[in-house]
Design a protein around this motif. Structure first.
Motif, mmCIF file in Angstrom:
data_model
loop_
_atom_site.group_PDB
_atom_site.id
_atom_site.type_symbol
_atom_site.label_atom_id
_atom_site.label_comp_id
_atom_site.label_asym_id
_atom_site.label_seq_id
_atom_site.Cartn_x
_atom_site.Cartn_y
_atom_site.Cartn_z
ATOM 1 N N VAL A 31 -64.027 -30.568 -79.484
ATOM 2 C CA VAL A 31 -63.722 -29.386 -78.670
ATOM 3 C C VAL A 31 -64.800 -28.319 -78.795
ATOM 4 C CG1 VAL A 31 -61.233 -29.826 -78.776
ATOM 5 C CG2 VAL A 31 -62.275 -28.265 -80.443
ATOM 6 N N TYR A 36 -63.382 -31.520 -84.204
ATOM 7 C CA TYR A 36 -62.729 -32.646 -83.531
ATOM 8 C C TYR A 36 -61.209 -32.504 -83.608
ATOM 9 C CZ TYR A 36 -67.363 -34.731 -83.860
ATOM 10 O OH TYR A 36 -68.709 -34.967 -83.744
ATOM 11 N N VAL A 37 -60.536 -32.805 -82.485
ATOM 12 C CA VAL A 37 -59.086 -32.666 -82.439
ATOM 13 C C VAL A 37 -58.467 -33.898 -81.806
ATOM 14 C CG1 VAL A 37 -57.141 -31.278 -81.585
ATOM 15 C CG2 VAL A 37 -59.282 -30.146 -82.226
ATOM 16 N N ALA A 39 -54.962 -34.985 -80.071
ATOM 17 C CA ALA A 39 -53.742 -34.415 -79.495
ATOM 18 C C ALA A 39 -52.568 -35.342 -79.747
ATOM 19 C CB ALA A 39 -53.933 -34.198 -77.990
ATOM 20 N N ASN A 55 -50.966 -31.828 -83.182
ATOM 21 C CA ASN A 55 -52.424 -31.827 -83.072
ATOM 22 C C ASN A 55 -53.019 -31.751 -84.478
ATOM 23 O OD1 ASN A 55 -52.106 -31.860 -80.336
ATOM 24 N ND2 ASN A 55 -52.594 -29.692 -80.030
ATOM 25 N N GLY A 57 -56.872 -32.387 -86.799
ATOM 26 C CA GLY A 57 -58.308 -32.427 -86.523
ATOM 27 C C GLY A 57 -59.146 -32.319 -87.768
ATOM 28 N N THR A 196 -63.703 -21.270 -83.265
ATOM 29 C CA THR A 196 -62.538 -22.112 -82.993
ATOM 30 C C THR A 196 -61.445 -21.806 -84.005
ATOM 31 O OG1 THR A 196 -64.009 -23.852 -82.192
ATOM 32 C CG2 THR A 196 -61.727 -24.485 -82.705
ATOM 33 N N PHE A 198 -57.836 -22.809 -85.485
ATOM 34 C CA PHE A 198 -56.710 -23.738 -85.613
ATOM 35 C C PHE A 198 -55.484 -22.889 -85.924
ATOM 36 C CE2 PHE A 198 -60.200 -26.657 -86.117
ATOM 37 C CZ PHE A 198 -59.726 -27.904 -85.730
ATOM 38 N N ARG A 232 -61.808 -20.052 -78.670
ATOM 39 C CA ARG A 232 -60.832 -21.067 -78.269
ATOM 40 C C ARG A 232 -59.849 -21.284 -79.408
ATOM 41 N NH1 ARG A 232 -65.311 -23.242 -79.670
ATOM 42 N NH2 ARG A 232 -66.231 -23.156 -77.605
ATOM 43 N N VAL A 234 -56.936 -24.119 -81.096
ATOM 44 C CA VAL A 234 -56.305 -25.433 -81.149
ATOM 45 C C VAL A 234 -54.838 -25.187 -81.482
ATOM 46 C CG1 VAL A 234 -56.232 -27.674 -82.314
ATOM 47 C CG2 VAL A 234 -58.441 -26.499 -81.993
ATOM 48 N N THR A 240 -55.711 -30.173 -76.656
ATOM 49 C CA THR A 240 -56.578 -30.143 -77.841
ATOM 50 C C THR A 240 -57.170 -28.758 -78.078
ATOM 51 O OG1 THR A 240 -58.372 -30.933 -76.438
ATOM 52 C CG2 THR A 240 -57.238 -32.580 -77.784
ATOM 53 N N SER A 241 -57.402 -27.999 -76.983
ATOM 54 C CA SER A 241 -57.847 -26.613 -77.168
ATOM 55 C C SER A 241 -57.591 -25.826 -75.899
ATOM 56 C CB SER A 241 -59.327 -26.542 -77.564
ATOM 57 O OG SER A 241 -60.156 -26.700 -76.438
#
Ligand SMILES: [Zn+2]
Length: 308
Positions: A31, A36-37, A39, A55, A57, A196, A198, A232, A234, A240-241
């Motif tokens: 993402v 990495y994610v 879903a 989710n 990652g 990013t 989470f 963004r 997650v 995923t994002s």
């Protein structure tokens, strides 16, 4: 001779790492660079999905990898580990659990024995102690004895009181522990390099939010969350994002609606059973799994808000 043996050696190592089972790599999406994610399905835990409903990652730093949530079974987590190995051979130095729920922690055992440090909210060990056995029992009916049989409840040893930073080698991750909201042990992880965030289950998308902490505090936490300078997010469930902070809006609308309906029902002197059937109903078309969780959310909100 040496060359010829190498594939065999690799296969043996893979089999050993998977305790006899080589798992197919989960599908992951990058993402942001190095983030990495996978879903999970927007669904309840089931035999068919093997508990792959959240989710999960990982972030790859200069030296090592951090895993963020491990999924709803050890089998799912082995698939995550296989996905990591397709991307990098750097060691997994940290396993971060965003909160106590089985779909986020049941895979932890796949990462035991890798020398990784388990990290979580300061309240997480206590929560797992209190709920772990119940989670194991309750999920036998959902995902089956063989998947639950592999699960080990592993509590974090790196405990986050308010904030902590872990370094993956020139790549700091900012961990933040929150007051009771989705649960009383919610933790977020910010990868500053890419912006990013989470959010764990502090953010539900598509999947109706689930209140297992405090609806009142959760709304306050959303204010503080929205000020985090990320690009963004997650979410714990959903895509995923998604763009930040706009991604918070539907969840905020749902929680505000539910709280307002419950407060009105309490003010009108209605019973909990009646309020649970009516509160939040105007949101029903906007969410998946609404029927499965809304009445329970309304009940939790009623118990909390009747004492304000
Ligand atoms: Zn959760």
């Amino acid at each position: 001779m040496r060359q010829a043996l190498r594939p065999l050696l690799v296969l043996m190592l893979v089999l050993l790492a998977g305790q006899g089972r080589a798992e197919e790599a989960l599908r992951v999406e990058e993402v942001a660079p190095g983030v990495y994610v996978h879903a999970g399905a927007v669904a309840l835990m089931s035999r068919a999905n093997r508990g792959d409903i959240a989710n999960i990652g990982f972030v790859v730093g200069g030296r090592s990898v951090a895993v963020i949530d491990t999924g709803g079974s050890v089998a799912v987590a082995r698939g995550l580990l296989a996905a990591i190995r397709k991307v990098t051979d750097k060691p997994v130095s940290h396993v971060i659990n965003t909160h106590m729920h089985p779909d986020h922690v049941f895979g932890n055992a796949a990462f035991a024995g890798l020398n990784a440090v388990f990290a979580g909210h300061r309240n997480l060990p206590r929560a797992l102690e209190a709920r772990g056995e119940h989670y194991l029992r309750a999920n036998r009916a959902l995902i089956g004895d063989s998947l639950v049989g592999e699960v080990k409840i592993i509590a974090p040893t790196l405990l986050v009181d308010e904030e902590a930073t872990i370094d993956l080698g020139g790549r700091p991750l900012r961990l933040r522990a929150w007051p009771a909201a989705h649960t009383d042990n919610d933790l977020t992880v910010l990868d500053e390099e890419t912006g990013t965030l989470f959010a764990g289950d502090l953010l539900f998308m598509d999947h109706v939010p689930v209140v297992d902490g405090s609806i009142k505090r959760w709304l306050e936490v959303l204010d503080a969350l929205s000020r985090i300078p990320a690009l963004r997010v997650v979410p714990g469930h959903g895509p995923t994002s998604a763009p930040w902070p706009e991604a918070l809006l539907p969840e905020r609308r749902y929680l505000e609606r539910l709280a307002a309906d419950i407060r009105a029902a309490i003010a009108e002197g209605r019973q909990l059973s009646e309020a649970a059937q009516t509160a939040g109903q105007s949101e029903s078309a906007s969410w998946r799994l609404f029927e499965e969780f809304n009445a329970r959310n309304a009940t939790a909100a009623f118990s909390e808000l009747e004492w304000e």
